[in-house]
Design a protein around this motif. Structure first.
Motif, PDB file in Angstrom:
ATOM      1  N   HIS A   1       0.801  -1.219   0.000  1.00 11.56           N
ATOM      2  CA  HIS A   1       0.000   0.000   0.000  1.00 11.56           C
ATOM      3  C   HIS A   1       0.839   1.276   0.000  1.00 11.56           C
ATOM      4  O   HIS A   1       0.397   2.305  -0.506  1.00 11.56           O
ATOM      5  CB  HIS A   1      -0.933   0.030   1.213  1.00 11.56           C
ATOM      6  N   TRP A   2       2.039   1.223   0.560  1.00 12.12           N
ATOM      7  CA  TRP A   2       2.846   2.432   0.741  1.00 12.12           C
ATOM      8  C   TRP A   2       4.043   2.446  -0.211  1.00 12.12           C
ATOM      9  O   TRP A   2       4.765   1.461  -0.342  1.00 12.12           O
ATOM     10  CB  TRP A   2       3.350   2.541   2.177  1.00 12.12           C
ATOM     11  N   LEU A   3       4.225   3.615  -0.860  1.00 12.69           N
ATOM     12  CA  LEU A   3       5.361   3.834  -1.750  1.00 12.69           C
ATOM     13  C   LEU A   3       6.052   5.135  -1.352  1.00 12.69           C
ATOM     14  O   LEU A   3       5.405   6.176  -1.214  1.00 12.69           O
ATOM     15  CB  LEU A   3       4.893   3.925  -3.210  1.00 12.69           C
ATOM     16  N   LEU A   4       7.370   5.074  -1.138  1.00 12.14           N
ATOM     17  CA  LEU A   4       8.153   6.248  -0.751  1.00 12.14           C
ATOM     18  C   LEU A   4       9.162   6.571  -1.846  1.00 12.14           C
ATOM     19  O   LEU A   4       9.767   5.658  -2.444  1.00 12.14           O
ATOM     20  CB  LEU A   4       8.893   5.997   0.565  1.00 12.14           C
ATOM     21  N   LYS A   5       9.364   7.879  -2.093  1.00  9.08           N
ATOM     22  CA  LYS A   5      10.321   8.322  -3.099  1.00  9.08           C
ATOM     23  C   LYS A   5      11.114   9.513  -2.573  1.00  9.08           C
ATOM     24  O   LYS A   5      10.609  10.328  -1.796  1.00  9.08           O
ATOM     25  CB  LYS A   5       9.621   8.751  -4.395  1.00  9.08           C
ATOM     26  N   ALA A   6      12.357   9.618  -3.045  1.00  8.47           N
ATOM     27  CA  ALA A   6      13.192  10.786  -2.762  1.00  8.47           C
ATOM     28  C   ALA A   6      14.038  11.049  -4.004  1.00  8.47           C
ATOM     29  O   ALA A   6      14.531  10.110  -4.639  1.00  8.47           O
ATOM     30  CB  ALA A   6      14.083  10.563  -1.548  1.00  8.47           C
ATOM     31  N   SER A   7      14.193  12.308  -4.362  1.00  7.12           N
ATOM     32  CA  SER A   7      14.990  12.636  -5.540  1.00  7.12           C
ATOM     33  C   SER A   7      15.660  13.987  -5.360  1.00  7.12           C
ATOM     34  O   SER A   7      15.133  14.883  -4.676  1.00  7.12           O
ATOM     35  CB  SER A   7      14.130  12.645  -6.807  1.00  7.12           C
ATOM     36  N   TYR A   8      16.832  14.120  -5.975  1.00  9.18           N
ATOM     37  CA  TYR A   8      17.593  15.373  -5.950  1.00  9.18           C
ATOM     38  C   TYR A   8      18.240  15.571  -7.316  1.00  9.18           C
ATOM     39  O   TYR A   8      18.692  14.610  -7.954  1.00  9.18           O
ATOM     40  CB  TYR A   8      18.681  15.348  -4.874  1.00  9.18           C
ATOM     41  N   GLU A   9      18.281  16.829  -7.755  1.00  8.05           N
ATOM     42  CA  GLU A   9      18.991  17.148  -8.992  1.00  8.05           C
ATOM     43  C   GLU A   9      19.648  18.519  -8.872  1.00  8.05           C
ATOM     44  O   GLU A   9      19.029  19.478  -8.388  1.00  8.05           O
ATOM     45  CB  GLU A   9      18.066  17.134 -10.206  1.00  8.05           C
ATOM     46  N   TYR A  10      20.897  18.578  -9.308  1.00  6.86           N
ATOM     47  CA  TYR A  10      21.555  19.859  -9.549  1.00  6.86           C
ATOM     48  C   TYR A  10      21.335  20.155 -11.022  1.00  6.86           C
ATOM     49  O   TYR A  10      21.950  19.540 -11.891  1.00  6.86           O
ATOM     50  CB  TYR A  10      23.040  19.785  -9.209  1.00  6.86           C
ATOM     51  N   ALA A  11      20.413  21.060 -11.311  1.00  8.21           N
ATOM     52  CA  ALA A  11      19.913  21.246 -12.672  1.00  8.21           C
ATOM     53  C   ALA A  11      20.381  22.568 -13.259  1.00  8.21           C
ATOM     54  O   ALA A  11      20.650  23.536 -12.538  1.00  8.21           O
ATOM     55  CB  ALA A  11      18.386  21.197 -12.678  1.00  8.21           C
ATOM     56  N   THR A  12      20.457  22.588 -14.572  1.00  7.18           N
ATOM     57  CA  THR A  12      20.828  23.789 -15.324  1.00  7.18           C
ATOM     58  C   THR A  12      19.826  24.007 -16.438  1.00  7.18           C
ATOM     59  O   THR A  12      19.372  23.052 -17.075  1.00  7.18           O
ATOM     60  CB  THR A  12      22.238  23.643 -15.933  1.00  7.18           C
TER      61      THR A  12
ATOM     62  N   TYR B   1      -0.101   6.436  -0.836  1.00  8.73           N
ATOM     63  CA  TYR B   1      -0.855   5.345  -0.233  1.00  8.73           C
ATOM     64  C   TYR B   1      -1.964   4.953  -1.198  1.00  8.73           C
ATOM     65  O   TYR B   1      -2.710   5.809  -1.693  1.00  8.73           O
ATOM     66  CB  TYR B   1      -1.448   5.784   1.107  1.00  8.73           C
ATOM     67  N   THR B   2      -2.088   3.647  -1.469  1.00  7.99           N
ATOM     68  CA  THR B   2      -3.057   3.176  -2.457  1.00  7.99           C
ATOM     69  C   THR B   2      -3.808   1.961  -1.928  1.00  7.99           C
ATOM     70  O   THR B   2      -3.193   1.009  -1.427  1.00  7.99           O
ATOM     71  CB  THR B   2      -2.355   2.798  -3.772  1.00  7.99           C
ATOM     72  N   ARG B   3      -5.120   2.018  -2.038  1.00  2.00           N
ATOM     73  CA  ARG B   3      -5.985   0.878  -1.790  1.00  2.00           C
ATOM     74  C   ARG B   3      -6.969   0.776  -2.952  1.00  2.00           C
ATOM     75  O   ARG B   3      -6.874   1.518  -3.923  1.00  2.00           O
ATOM     76  CB  ARG B   3      -6.713   1.013  -0.451  1.00  2.00           C
ATOM     77  N   SER B   4      -7.914  -0.144  -2.852  1.00  2.00           N
ATOM     78  CA  SER B   4      -8.811  -0.386  -3.978  1.00  2.00           C
ATOM     79  C   SER B   4      -9.633   0.849  -4.343  1.00  2.00           C
ATOM     80  O   SER B   4      -9.794   1.181  -5.522  1.00  2.00           O
ATOM     81  CB  SER B   4      -9.748  -1.558  -3.669  1.00  2.00           C
ATOM     82  N   ALA B   5     -10.161   1.562  -3.350  1.00  2.00           N
ATOM     83  CA  ALA B   5     -11.023   2.709  -3.622  1.00  2.00           C
ATOM     84  C   ALA B   5     -10.362   4.044  -3.317  1.00  2.00           C
ATOM     85  O   ALA B   5     -10.863   5.087  -3.733  1.00  2.00           O
ATOM     86  CB  ALA B   5     -12.313   2.602  -2.808  1.00  2.00           C
ATOM     87  N   LEU B   6      -9.240   4.023  -2.615  1.00  2.01           N
ATOM     88  CA  LEU B   6      -8.598   5.253  -2.163  1.00  2.01           C
ATOM     89  C   LEU B   6      -7.169   5.339  -2.670  1.00  2.01           C
ATOM     90  O   LEU B   6      -6.420   4.363  -2.618  1.00  2.01           O
ATOM     91  CB  LEU B   6      -8.596   5.337  -0.631  1.00  2.01           C
ATOM     92  N   SER B   7      -6.807   6.508  -3.149  1.00  2.00           N
ATOM     93  CA  SER B   7      -5.424   6.791  -3.520  1.00  2.00           C
ATOM     94  C   SER B   7      -5.076   8.177  -3.009  1.00  2.00           C
ATOM     95  O   SER B   7      -5.852   9.129  -3.199  1.00  2.00           O
ATOM     96  CB  SER B   7      -5.238   6.725  -5.036  1.00  2.00           C
ATOM     97  N   ALA B   8      -3.933   8.309  -2.322  1.00  2.29           N
ATOM     98  CA  ALA B   8      -3.543   9.598  -1.753  1.00  2.29           C
ATOM     99  C   ALA B   8      -2.031   9.729  -1.814  1.00  2.29           C
ATOM    100  O   ALA B   8      -1.293   8.736  -1.735  1.00  2.29           O
ATOM    101  CB  ALA B   8      -4.032   9.741  -0.319  1.00  2.29           C
ATOM    102  N   GLY B   9      -1.573  10.950  -1.962  1.00  2.00           N
ATOM    103  CA  GLY B   9      -0.143  11.193  -2.028  1.00  2.00           C
ATOM    104  C   GLY B   9       0.209  12.565  -1.495  1.00  2.00           C
ATOM    105  O   GLY B   9      -0.613  13.488  -1.487  1.00  2.00           O
TER     106      GLY B   9
END
Length: 715
Positions: free
Chosen positions: A473-484, A519-527
């Motif tokens: 049900h739970w998915l975690l993400k982290a990201s970083y960029e030094y962008a130009t 967080y994802t379930r059959s009827a609910l999705s939240a982020g």
């Protein structure tokens, strides 16, 4: 190039379509643009071109929102409206159909956000691929990247990107729609695909848009004594029309190519210019038009060598633009001539009849190597070349010189290398390195003095993206960029009319951080997503009534949070909502800004929305009245909190200029027959007829209605 366009389009008109008695559901697929899924390295007995689904992209390491456009084919909705529904995204327009649009993602906006069509930078494909006119029915899905932009897009986006993936449906079909709406607005779109039964295919499409854009605004109009009086008037010089034809022919699943095709397109646009950027001067005769020719080639081959996939795209384009400002008249907002000048045009002191020609070249090479089931390496290289030359006989006679006859050039190269590894069954990491380089040759005109100018710059960037599946049900993400982000041709060279050149402008750089949880379930999705952007050398448009210019603002800090949720109450009733708060403050000290003190340091940047939200309630009833009939109703609300037009600590509190709070409601319904093959829909936008503003207090259309009819034929 004209012959190729004509041959491909006429060939498509010779295709004869026969309706089948039995109806089959649509099954759109697309050529993959790139994804994070690692597959075991093994030889493929048969090659099948598949789409990168919204689900797989959402599950990737990137901070991304994917919009499934297929759900909206029956609705009279625009591409900009779909994108504007995304959390963290805010679109601000300068008027009605065909007007310029500024899009921000997590506080970064304008040219800091890049646009792509099937992974190709849209800047080099002409105005026919702008988001404000691109038809929804030509799109499979829309990818909204936040903070970290993947190397396969091959561009110097600073804080995000929008990638439009067009329909690549590999079954015979024709899809046509027509809509009519308020302000004499008409839109028609057609897309078709034909497979001969062998490996050869032909697909073509086109669209046409037209609007008078004569919606009502409130403006100051001189009375008989010449005193300004606030009145409600209609925009009188804002007509817009454009059209596009495109075709692609090729082969698929051959021994030497999984996909090989050539494509061509033609685009035309005619637009009246109603006012300057800050809506202080009305124009009654200024016009713009554009004609664009494009021709390109696409190639993709999996297992070119063991475990190696290659894809390539190349495009050449010619753009001819005409800017006309020859009237001596001065107009008022009610369309009347206020005075006739002895000299001067409505914008330029010399008057203008400017025709300039642009040549574009763009090429992208992508290599993917699956070392094993847990490691994948990718390399991407994108090269672009731009050249432009103008001719203005009126200005030449006025100044005694043809300044615009000098050629301006810009070349950009972007390269990227990525390593994706599955560290465990639940943990994936993607590490990327990017290289940017550009060189520009052009000129400036200062006090009627011509000065040659050139500039070169190179820059590196790095990024890291992590994904961890805590459980099902739970998915975690982290990201970083030094962008130009390198300056583009508009910022460096201007547009020869409303925007002056600035060859000394510097690239923008930014540190971008995202932390996400879903967080994802059959009827609910939240982020929820938290983001931080520390941006230096910010390029902004310093607007003025006569001639604006892009400049560097040095440094700003953005911190914010966005949240979204959707819930399926019943099989028929659903609700989604999202909201964004972003705090964008100035971090430039007085010694870098030219100010006598630090009164603007740590102050929120003006003219930037900081709190906004969207929601929609939808009810769908299938098999209503008869089998395969569907009724859909929806009601949506968009909210933007008020914000200051200028610095908050300047002026008296009761007289400060603000962009007022915006609450825009919309509602509609559609009725579809024969499993969505025939549909009729109607939508009302801005139900309360609220006075809506976006850029520089420029007023947007009030209440508007649109009726759309669609027919889909497969065989």
């Amino acid at each position: 190039m004209n012959k190729l366009t004509g041959i491909l389009f006429l060939s498509n008109l010779l295709v004869v379509y026969n309706l089948k008695a039995q109806l089959q559901p649509e099954s759109p697929t697309a050529i993959p643009v790139g994804h994070d899924t690692l597959q075991p390295a093994k030889a493929l007995k048969a090659v099948e071109v598949r789409s990168v689904s919204a689900g797989s992209l959402q599950q990737s390491t990137r901070a991304i929102t994917v919009i499934d456009a297929k759900k909206y084919y029956n609705r009279p909705v625009t591409t900009l409206a779909l994108i504007n529904q995304s959390p963290g995204v805010r679109i601000r327009q300068e008027g009605g159909l065909g007007s310029r649009a500024d899009l921000s993602i997590n506080g970064l906006s304008g040219r800091q956000v890049k646009y792509f069509i099937n992974g190709i930078p849209a800047d080099f494909l002409g105005a026919g691929n702008r988001l404000n006119i691109f038809p929804v029915n030509a799109i499979d899905h829309i990818e909204v990247y936040k903070g970290v932009v993947p190397i396969e897009l091959g561009s110097d986006a600073l804080g995000g990107a929008i990638n439009i993936v067009t329909r690549q449906q590999l079954s015979n079909y024709t899809d046509a729609s027509y809509s009519i709406g308020s302000f004499n607005t008409h839109k028609a779109t057609v897309n078709t695909y034909r497979n001969t039964g062998s490996r050869f295919f032909l697909q073509a499409g086109g669209f046409i848009n037209y609007s008078d854009n004569n919606y009502s605004i409130t403006a100051d109009v001189p009375d008989r004594l010449g005193n300004p009086v606030s009145q409600k008037v209609k925009r009188f010089h804002d007509r817009y029309r454009d059209y596009q034809l495109n075709a692609e022919a090729g082969i698929q699943q051959s021994r030497w190519a999984d996909w090989f095709s050539v494509n061509a397109s033609y685009y035309g646009m005619d637009k009246d210019v109603q006012h300057n950027l800050v809506m202080t001067e009305p124009y009654g005769a200024v016009t713009r038009n554009e004609r664009t020719w494009n021709a390109g080639i696409r190639y993709m081959k999996q297992q070119l060598l063991p475990r190696l996939t290659l894809s390539f795209y190349g495009n050449a384009g010619i753009v001819k633009e005409h800017f006309l400002d020859t009237s001596y008249n001065a107009y008022t907002w009610d369309g009347k001539v206020y005075e006739r000048r002895i000299a001067y045009g409505e914008i330029a002191s010399s008057r203008t009849d400017l025709l300039f020609t642009t040549h574009n070249l763009v090429g992208r090479l992508q290599l993917d190597y699956a070392a094993d089931s847990t490691n994948k390496f990718s390399f991407s290289f994108t090269g672009t070349y731009f050249t432009r030359k103008g001719k203005d006989t009126i200005a030449e006679n006025y100044f005694g010189k043809d300044f615009y006859g000098h050629t301006v050039q810009m070349q950009k190269n972007t390269a990227g290398l990525a390593w994706q590894r599955r560290c465990s069954p639940r943990f994936i990491s993607t590490t990327s390195v990017k290289y940017y380089w550009y060189h520009a040759n052009g000129f400036t005109i200062d006090n009627l003095v011509f000065n040659e100018a050139s500039r070169s710059k190179q820059q590196f960037g790095v990024s890291e993206a992590l994904k961890f599946e805590l459980n099902r049900h739970w998915l975690l993400k982290a990201s970083y960029e030094y962008a130009t982000r390198l300056p583009d041709e508009m910022e460096v060279f201007g547009d020869f009319s409303l925007v002056k050149a600035n060859p000394s402008i510097q690239p923008e750089i930014s540190h971008n951080l995202n932390l996400m949880a879903r967080y994802t379930r059959s009827a609910l999705s939240a982020g929820i997503n938290g983001f931080i952007r520390l941006t230096d050398n910010i390029i902004f448009l310093q607007a003025s009534p006569r001639s604006s210019q892009y400049r560097n603002l040095l440094k700003a800090l953005t911190a914010g949070i966005e949240a979204e949720a959707s819930y399926q109450f019943t099989p028929s009733l659903s609700l989604w909502a999202n909201g964004t708060f972003q705090h964008i403050v100035n971090r430039s000290k007085k010694e870098n800004t030219g100010n006598i003190d630090d009164r603007y340091f740590n102050r929120r940047l003006p003219n930037k929305p900081f709190l906004f939200a969207n929601s929609e309630l939808q009810w769908t009833r299938r098999n209503l009245f008869r089998r395969q009939h569907t009724l859909q109703c929806w009601y949506g609300v968009s909210y933007v909190n008020w914000f200051y037009l200028y610095w908050s600590n300047d002026g008296r509190r009761d007289t400060k200029a603000i962009i007022p709070t915006q609450v825009v409601q919309q509602a509609g319904l559609s009725y579809a027959l024969r499993n969505n093959r025939v549909a009729l829909s109607v939508e009302a936008h801005n139900l309360a007829n609220a006075k809506v503003y976006d850029n520089y207090n420029v007023q947007l259309p009030g209440r508007a209605y649109t009726l759309k009819a669609r027919i889909f034929i497969d065989q």
